[in-house]
Write a protein that holds these residues in place. Structure first.
Motif, mmCIF file in Angstrom:
data_model
loop_
_atom_site.group_PDB
_atom_site.id
_atom_site.type_symbol
_atom_site.label_atom_id
_atom_site.label_comp_id
_atom_site.label_asym_id
_atom_site.label_seq_id
_atom_site.Cartn_x
_atom_site.Cartn_y
_atom_site.Cartn_z
ATOM 1 N N PRO A 1 123.877 55.528 70.034
ATOM 2 C CA PRO A 1 123.945 56.722 70.880
ATOM 3 C C PRO A 1 124.512 57.900 70.105
ATOM 4 N N GLU A 2 124.151 59.119 70.508
ATOM 5 C CA GLU A 2 124.651 60.310 69.841
ATOM 6 C C GLU A 2 126.159 60.443 70.036
ATOM 7 N N ARG A 3 126.791 61.061 69.047
ATOM 8 C CA ARG A 3 128.233 61.332 69.085
ATOM 9 C C ARG A 3 129.056 60.051 69.227
ATOM 10 N N THR A 4 128.568 58.947 68.660
ATOM 11 C CA THR A 4 129.318 57.691 68.728
ATOM 12 C C THR A 4 130.531 57.728 67.794
ATOM 13 N N SER A 5 130.317 58.266 66.590
ATOM 14 C CA SER A 5 131.382 58.283 65.582
ATOM 15 C C SER A 5 132.006 59.676 65.521
ATOM 16 N N GLU A 6 133.037 59.890 66.329
ATOM 17 C CA GLU A 6 133.701 61.194 66.353
ATOM 18 C C GLU A 6 134.575 61.377 65.116
ATOM 19 N N ILE A 7 135.271 60.312 64.701
ATOM 20 C CA ILE A 7 136.096 60.344 63.493
ATOM 21 C C ILE A 7 135.378 59.527 62.427
ATOM 22 N N VAL A 8 134.963 60.199 61.365
ATOM 23 C CA VAL A 8 134.144 59.544 60.339
ATOM 24 C C VAL A 8 135.026 58.980 59.233
ATOM 25 N N THR A 9 134.846 57.701 58.961
ATOM 26 C CA THR A 9 135.555 57.017 57.877
ATOM 27 C C THR A 9 134.512 56.324 57.003
ATOM 28 N N TRP A 10 134.994 55.628 55.987
ATOM 29 C CA TRP A 10 134.063 54.921 55.097
ATOM 30 C C TRP A 10 133.299 53.811 55.831
ATOM 31 N N THR A 11 133.833 53.337 56.946
ATOM 32 C CA THR A 11 133.175 52.247 57.674
ATOM 33 C C THR A 11 132.327 52.742 58.844
ATOM 34 N N SER A 12 132.213 54.054 59.015
ATOM 35 C CA SER A 12 131.479 54.595 60.168
ATOM 36 C C SER A 12 130.003 54.198 60.163
ATOM 37 N N GLY A 13 129.424 54.065 58.980
ATOM 38 C CA GLY A 13 128.027 53.651 58.899
ATOM 39 C C GLY A 13 127.816 52.267 59.474
ATOM 40 N N PHE A 14 128.730 51.361 59.167
ATOM 41 C CA PHE A 14 128.635 50.001 59.703
ATOM 42 C C PHE A 14 128.917 49.990 61.208
ATOM 43 N N SER A 15 129.773 50.909 61.674
ATOM 44 C CA SER A 15 130.018 51.025 63.115
ATOM 45 C C SER A 15 128.763 51.494 63.836
ATOM 46 N N SER A 16 127.997 52.392 63.213
ATOM 47 C CA SER A 16 126.746 52.859 63.808
ATOM 48 C C SER A 16 125.755 51.713 63.960
ATOM 49 N N ILE A 17 125.751 50.814 62.985
ATOM 50 C CA ILE A 17 124.874 49.639 63.081
ATOM 51 C C ILE A 17 125.263 48.795 64.288
ATOM 52 N N ALA A 18 126.566 48.598 64.488
ATOM 53 C CA ALA A 18 127.044 47.810 65.634
ATOM 54 C C ALA A 18 126.699 48.492 66.948
ATOM 55 N N HIS A 19 126.888 49.817 67.025
ATOM 56 C CA HIS A 19 126.609 50.554 68.254
ATOM 57 C C HIS A 19 125.110 50.591 68.567
ATOM 58 N N ALA A 20 124.278 50.380 67.549
ATOM 59 C CA ALA A 20 122.834 50.395 67.768
ATOM 60 C C ALA A 20 122.397 49.281 68.716
#
Length: 293
Positions: free
Chosen positions: A176-195
Protein backbone atom coordinates in the motif's frame (compact mmCIF):
# COMPACT_ATOMS: atom_id res chain seq x y z
CA UNK A 1 16.76 -27.94 -14.45
CA UNK A 2 20.00 -25.95 -14.33
CA UNK A 3 18.36 -23.12 -16.27
CA UNK A 4 15.45 -23.09 -13.81
CA UNK A 5 17.86 -22.87 -10.86
CA UNK A 6 19.72 -20.00 -12.53
CA UNK A 7 16.45 -18.19 -13.20
CA UNK A 8 15.33 -18.64 -9.59
CA UNK A 9 18.69 -17.29 -8.37
CA UNK A 10 18.35 -14.30 -10.70
CA UNK A 11 14.83 -13.47 -9.45
CA UNK A 12 15.86 -13.76 -5.78
CA UNK A 13 18.96 -11.65 -6.39
CA UNK A 14 16.84 -9.01 -8.14
CA UNK A 15 14.53 -8.74 -5.12
CA UNK A 16 17.40 -8.55 -2.62
CA UNK A 17 19.41 -6.00 -4.61
CA UNK A 18 16.27 -3.97 -5.30
CA UNK A 19 15.41 -3.91 -1.58
CA UNK A 20 18.93 -2.70 -0.73
CA UNK A 21 19.06 -0.07 -3.51
CA UNK A 22 15.59 1.40 -2.81
CA UNK A 23 16.60 3.36 0.34
CA UNK A 24 19.59 4.81 -1.53
CA UNK A 25 17.33 6.03 -4.36
CA UNK A 26 14.86 7.48 -1.84
CA UNK A 27 17.53 9.29 0.19
CA UNK A 28 19.10 10.63 -3.00
CA UNK A 29 15.74 12.05 -4.05
CA UNK A 30 15.25 13.63 -0.63
CA UNK A 31 18.68 15.24 -0.88
CA UNK A 32 17.78 16.72 -4.25
CA UNK A 33 14.53 18.08 -2.82
CA UNK A 34 16.40 19.75 0.06
CA UNK A 35 18.53 21.57 -2.51
CA UNK A 36 15.48 22.66 -4.48
CA UNK A 37 16.11 20.27 -7.39
CA UNK A 38 13.42 18.13 -9.04
CA UNK A 39 10.59 19.21 -6.76
CA UNK A 40 8.25 16.85 -8.62
CA UNK A 41 9.89 13.97 -6.73
CA UNK A 42 8.08 15.07 -3.57
CA UNK A 43 4.87 13.33 -4.64
CA UNK A 44 6.49 9.89 -4.79
CA UNK A 45 6.52 7.69 -1.69
CA UNK A 46 9.11 5.07 -0.78
CA UNK A 47 7.15 2.24 -2.38
CA UNK A 48 7.46 3.99 -5.76
CA UNK A 49 11.24 4.10 -5.36
CA UNK A 50 11.22 0.46 -4.31
CA UNK A 51 9.47 -0.55 -7.54
CA UNK A 52 11.99 1.47 -9.58
CA UNK A 53 14.85 -0.12 -7.64
CA UNK A 54 13.57 -3.58 -8.57
CA UNK A 55 13.59 -2.55 -12.23
CA UNK A 56 17.13 -1.20 -11.92
CA UNK A 57 18.28 -4.41 -10.23
CA UNK A 58 16.62 -6.56 -12.89
CA UNK A 59 18.41 -4.63 -15.66
CA UNK A 60 21.81 -4.66 -13.93
CA UNK A 61 21.68 -8.40 -13.22
CA UNK A 62 20.21 -9.33 -16.60
CA UNK A 63 23.45 -9.44 -18.59
CA UNK A 64 25.26 -11.75 -16.11
CA UNK A 65 22.19 -13.99 -16.01
CA UNK A 66 22.05 -14.27 -19.80
CA UNK A 67 25.77 -14.99 -19.95
CA UNK A 68 25.68 -17.83 -17.41
CA UNK A 69 22.55 -19.18 -19.14
CA UNK A 70 24.39 -19.26 -22.50
CA UNK A 71 21.87 -16.96 -24.17
CA UNK A 72 23.68 -15.26 -27.03
CA UNK A 73 20.94 -14.62 -29.60
CA UNK A 74 17.17 -14.55 -30.07
CA UNK A 75 17.09 -18.15 -31.31
CA UNK A 76 18.38 -19.32 -27.92
CA UNK A 77 15.05 -18.09 -26.49
CA UNK A 78 12.94 -19.58 -29.31
CA UNK A 79 12.42 -16.13 -30.85
CA UNK A 80 12.70 -15.35 -34.55
CA UNK A 81 12.47 -12.26 -36.77
CA UNK A 82 8.85 -11.37 -37.56
CA UNK A 83 8.10 -9.85 -40.97
CA UNK A 84 4.48 -9.33 -39.88
CA UNK A 85 5.43 -7.37 -36.76
CA UNK A 86 3.33 -4.27 -37.48
CA UNK A 87 0.22 -6.34 -38.28
CA UNK A 88 0.69 -8.38 -35.12
CA UNK A 89 1.23 -5.25 -33.03
CA UNK A 90 -1.85 -3.31 -34.17
CA UNK A 91 -4.14 -6.34 -34.41
CA UNK A 92 -3.19 -7.39 -30.88
CA UNK A 93 -3.93 -3.90 -29.56
CA UNK A 94 -7.32 -3.82 -31.29
CA UNK A 95 -8.59 -7.23 -30.18
CA UNK A 96 -7.67 -6.52 -26.53
CA UNK A 97 -8.73 -2.85 -26.25
CA UNK A 98 -12.01 -2.93 -28.20
CA UNK A 99 -13.75 -5.73 -26.19
CA UNK A 100 -12.59 -4.09 -22.96
CA UNK A 101 -14.00 -0.68 -23.95
CA UNK A 102 -17.26 -2.24 -25.17
CA UNK A 103 -17.56 -4.01 -21.82
CA UNK A 104 -16.99 -0.66 -20.13
CA UNK A 105 -19.79 0.90 -22.17
CA UNK A 106 -22.09 -1.95 -21.12
CA UNK A 107 -21.21 -1.41 -17.45
CA UNK A 108 -22.05 2.28 -17.84
CA UNK A 109 -25.45 1.36 -19.27
CA UNK A 110 -26.09 -0.77 -16.16
CA UNK A 111 -24.96 2.12 -13.92
CA UNK A 112 -22.05 0.18 -12.48
CA UNK A 113 -19.90 3.02 -13.81
CA UNK A 114 -20.83 6.65 -14.48
CA UNK A 115 -19.25 8.97 -17.03
CA UNK A 116 -17.18 11.62 -15.27
CA UNK A 117 -18.52 15.17 -15.45
CA UNK A 118 -15.00 16.54 -15.80
CA UNK A 119 -12.26 14.59 -17.52
CA UNK A 120 -8.57 15.27 -16.88
CA UNK A 121 -7.45 14.98 -20.48
CA UNK A 122 -3.82 15.40 -19.47
CA UNK A 123 -4.09 11.98 -17.84
CA UNK A 124 -4.51 10.39 -21.25
CA UNK A 125 -0.92 11.32 -22.01
CA UNK A 126 0.25 9.18 -19.11
CA UNK A 127 -1.96 6.33 -20.28
CA UNK A 128 -0.51 6.56 -23.78
CA UNK A 129 3.07 6.64 -22.50
CA UNK A 130 2.39 3.60 -20.29
CA UNK A 131 0.77 1.80 -23.24
CA UNK A 132 3.87 2.41 -25.36
CA UNK A 133 6.56 1.63 -22.80
CA UNK A 134 5.33 -0.92 -20.24
CA UNK A 135 4.44 -3.67 -22.77
CA UNK A 136 7.90 -3.53 -24.37
CA UNK A 137 9.63 -3.80 -20.99
CA UNK A 138 7.38 -6.48 -19.47
CA UNK A 139 7.03 -8.61 -22.59
CA UNK A 140 10.78 -8.59 -23.17
CA UNK A 141 11.32 -9.69 -19.58
CA UNK A 142 8.43 -12.10 -18.88
CA UNK A 143 7.62 -13.59 -22.29
CA UNK A 144 10.98 -13.01 -23.94
CA UNK A 145 13.58 -13.92 -21.34
CA UNK A 146 11.85 -15.75 -18.47
CA UNK A 147 9.57 -17.85 -20.70
CA UNK A 148 12.36 -18.41 -23.22
CA UNK A 149 14.66 -19.80 -20.54
CA UNK A 150 11.93 -21.98 -18.99
CA UNK A 151 10.96 -23.40 -22.39
CA UNK A 152 14.46 -24.78 -22.83
CA UNK A 153 13.43 -27.47 -20.35
CA UNK A 154 11.21 -28.88 -23.12
CA UNK A 155 8.03 -28.56 -21.04
CA UNK A 156 6.09 -25.86 -22.84
CA UNK A 157 2.90 -25.79 -20.81
CA UNK A 158 4.69 -26.02 -17.48
CA UNK A 159 6.85 -23.08 -18.60
CA UNK A 160 3.77 -21.07 -19.61
CA UNK A 161 2.10 -21.90 -16.29
CA UNK A 162 5.04 -20.72 -14.20
CA UNK A 163 5.68 -17.51 -16.13
CA UNK A 164 1.95 -16.68 -16.00
CA UNK A 165 1.91 -17.32 -12.25
CA UNK A 166 4.99 -15.13 -11.72
CA UNK A 167 3.41 -12.39 -13.87
CA UNK A 168 0.18 -12.51 -11.84
CA UNK A 169 1.89 -12.49 -8.45
CA UNK A 170 4.28 -9.65 -9.37
CA UNK A 171 1.35 -7.46 -10.49
CA UNK A 172 -0.82 -8.36 -7.50
CA UNK A 173 1.77 -8.06 -4.72
CA UNK A 174 2.16 -4.33 -4.28
CA UNK A 175 2.60 -2.66 -0.90
CA UNK A 176 0.00 0.00 0.00
CA UNK A 177 1.07 3.60 -0.56
CA UNK A 178 2.79 5.47 2.27
CA UNK A 179 3.57 2.22 4.10
CA UNK A 180 7.16 3.18 4.95
CA UNK A 181 6.98 6.62 6.57
CA UNK A 182 10.44 6.29 8.17
CA UNK A 183 12.92 4.89 5.67
CA UNK A 184 15.77 2.70 6.91
CA UNK A 185 18.08 0.18 5.27
CA UNK A 186 15.45 -2.52 5.88
CA UNK A 187 12.49 -0.58 4.43
CA UNK A 188 12.75 -2.42 1.12
CA UNK A 189 12.28 -5.76 2.84
CA UNK A 190 9.38 -4.28 4.83
CA UNK A 191 7.71 -3.31 1.54
CA UNK A 192 7.98 -6.93 0.43
CA UNK A 193 6.22 -8.04 3.63
CA UNK A 194 3.49 -5.39 3.28
CA UNK A 195 2.88 -6.52 -0.30
CA UNK A 196 1.13 -9.59 1.14
CA UNK A 197 -1.42 -7.48 3.02
CA UNK A 198 -3.89 -7.81 0.15
CA UNK A 199 -4.11 -11.57 0.65
CA UNK A 200 -6.45 -11.15 3.60
CA UNK A 201 -9.50 -11.16 1.31
CA UNK A 202 -9.70 -14.60 -0.38
CA UNK A 203 -12.38 -13.50 -2.90
CA UNK A 204 -10.38 -10.45 -3.99
CA UNK A 205 -7.25 -12.57 -4.15
CA UNK A 206 -8.89 -15.23 -6.33
CA UNK A 207 -10.60 -12.83 -8.75
CA UNK A 208 -7.55 -10.61 -9.18
CA UNK A 209 -5.03 -13.42 -9.58
CA UNK A 210 -7.32 -15.37 -11.92
CA UNK A 211 -7.62 -12.48 -14.38
CA UNK A 212 -3.93 -11.63 -14.20
CA UNK A 213 -2.99 -15.29 -14.63
CA UNK A 214 -5.24 -15.67 -17.69
CA UNK A 215 -3.84 -12.48 -19.24
CA UNK A 216 -0.33 -13.80 -18.63
CA UNK A 217 -1.25 -17.12 -20.25
CA UNK A 218 -2.77 -15.39 -23.31
CA UNK A 219 0.35 -13.26 -23.76
CA UNK A 220 2.56 -16.34 -23.44
CA UNK A 221 0.38 -18.24 -25.93
CA UNK A 222 0.70 -15.39 -28.44
CA UNK A 223 4.46 -15.41 -28.05
CA UNK A 224 4.77 -19.18 -28.42
CA UNK A 225 2.49 -19.36 -31.47
CA UNK A 226 4.26 -16.56 -33.36
CA UNK A 227 7.82 -17.13 -32.02
CA UNK A 228 7.81 -13.35 -31.59
CA UNK A 229 6.92 -10.73 -28.99
CA UNK A 230 5.05 -8.31 -31.25
CA UNK A 231 1.58 -9.83 -30.88
CA UNK A 232 1.92 -10.08 -27.10
CA UNK A 233 3.20 -6.48 -26.96
CA UNK A 234 0.15 -5.36 -28.93
CA UNK A 235 -2.26 -7.28 -26.69
CA UNK A 236 -0.59 -5.92 -23.56
CA UNK A 237 -0.68 -2.35 -24.90
CA UNK A 238 -4.37 -2.67 -25.74
CA UNK A 239 -5.25 -3.83 -22.22
CA UNK A 240 -3.27 -1.01 -20.61
CA UNK A 241 -4.75 1.64 -22.90
CA UNK A 242 -8.31 0.30 -22.66
CA UNK A 243 -8.27 0.04 -18.88
CA UNK A 244 -6.46 3.34 -18.37
CA UNK A 245 -8.60 5.32 -20.82
CA UNK A 246 -11.82 3.95 -19.35
CA UNK A 247 -10.68 4.87 -15.82
CA UNK A 248 -10.13 8.45 -16.99
CA UNK A 249 -13.58 8.63 -18.62
CA UNK A 250 -15.71 6.86 -16.01
CA UNK A 251 -15.81 6.19 -12.28
CA UNK A 252 -17.23 3.21 -10.44
CA UNK A 253 -20.69 4.00 -9.07
CA UNK A 254 -21.82 0.63 -7.70
CA UNK A 255 -19.65 -1.89 -5.92
CA UNK A 256 -19.89 -4.96 -8.14
CA UNK A 257 -17.18 -7.13 -6.62
CA UNK A 258 -16.37 -9.93 -7.43
CA UNK A 259 -17.88 -9.25 -10.88
CA UNK A 260 -15.80 -6.10 -11.34
CA UNK A 261 -12.99 -5.03 -9.03
CA UNK A 262 -11.20 -1.72 -8.63
CA UNK A 263 -10.56 -1.50 -12.38
CA UNK A 264 -11.45 -3.14 -15.68
CA UNK A 265 -8.75 -5.78 -15.33
CA UNK A 266 -9.97 -7.30 -12.05
CA UNK A 267 -13.05 -9.46 -11.55
CA UNK A 268 -15.13 -12.17 -13.16
CA UNK A 269 -16.43 -9.97 -16.01
CA UNK A 270 -12.90 -8.81 -17.03
CA UNK A 271 -11.89 -12.48 -16.85
CA UNK A 272 -14.59 -13.26 -19.43
CA UNK A 273 -13.53 -10.33 -21.62
CA UNK A 274 -9.93 -11.56 -21.54
CA UNK A 275 -11.12 -15.03 -22.55
CA UNK A 276 -13.00 -13.45 -25.50
CA UNK A 277 -9.80 -11.71 -26.58
CA UNK A 278 -8.02 -15.08 -26.45
CA UNK A 279 -10.64 -16.61 -28.74
CA UNK A 280 -10.39 -13.67 -31.15
CA UNK A 281 -6.60 -13.96 -31.19
CA UNK A 282 -6.73 -17.67 -31.93
CA UNK A 283 -9.29 -17.20 -34.72
CA UNK A 284 -7.25 -14.42 -36.29
CA UNK A 285 -4.03 -16.47 -36.20
CA UNK A 286 -5.87 -19.47 -37.64
CA UNK A 287 -6.67 -17.52 -40.80
CA UNK A 288 -3.58 -15.32 -40.87
CA UNK A 289 -1.03 -18.08 -40.20
CA UNK A 290 -2.88 -21.40 -40.23
CA UNK A 291 0.32 -23.44 -39.96
CA UNK A 292 1.08 -21.99 -36.51
CA UNK A 293 -2.25 -22.72 -34.80
Amino acid sequence: MKDVAKLAAYLVATIVVGALVAPILFWSAQSLLEHGVFQSLARYDFETFFHRALLVAAVILLWPFLRVSNVRRMADLDLAPNSCWSRDLFTGAAISAVPLLLCGALLISFHVYLVRHSVAWSGFGKVLVASLTVPFIEETFFRGIVLGVLMRTGRKYIAIFFVSAIFAVVHFLKAPERTSEIVTWTSGFSSIAHAFDGMGNPMRLASALATLFLIGWILADARVLTHSLWLSIGLHAGWIFGSGAFSRLARQQTLAFPWVGKNMLVGIIPLGVAALTWVLMRIWLKYDRPSQV
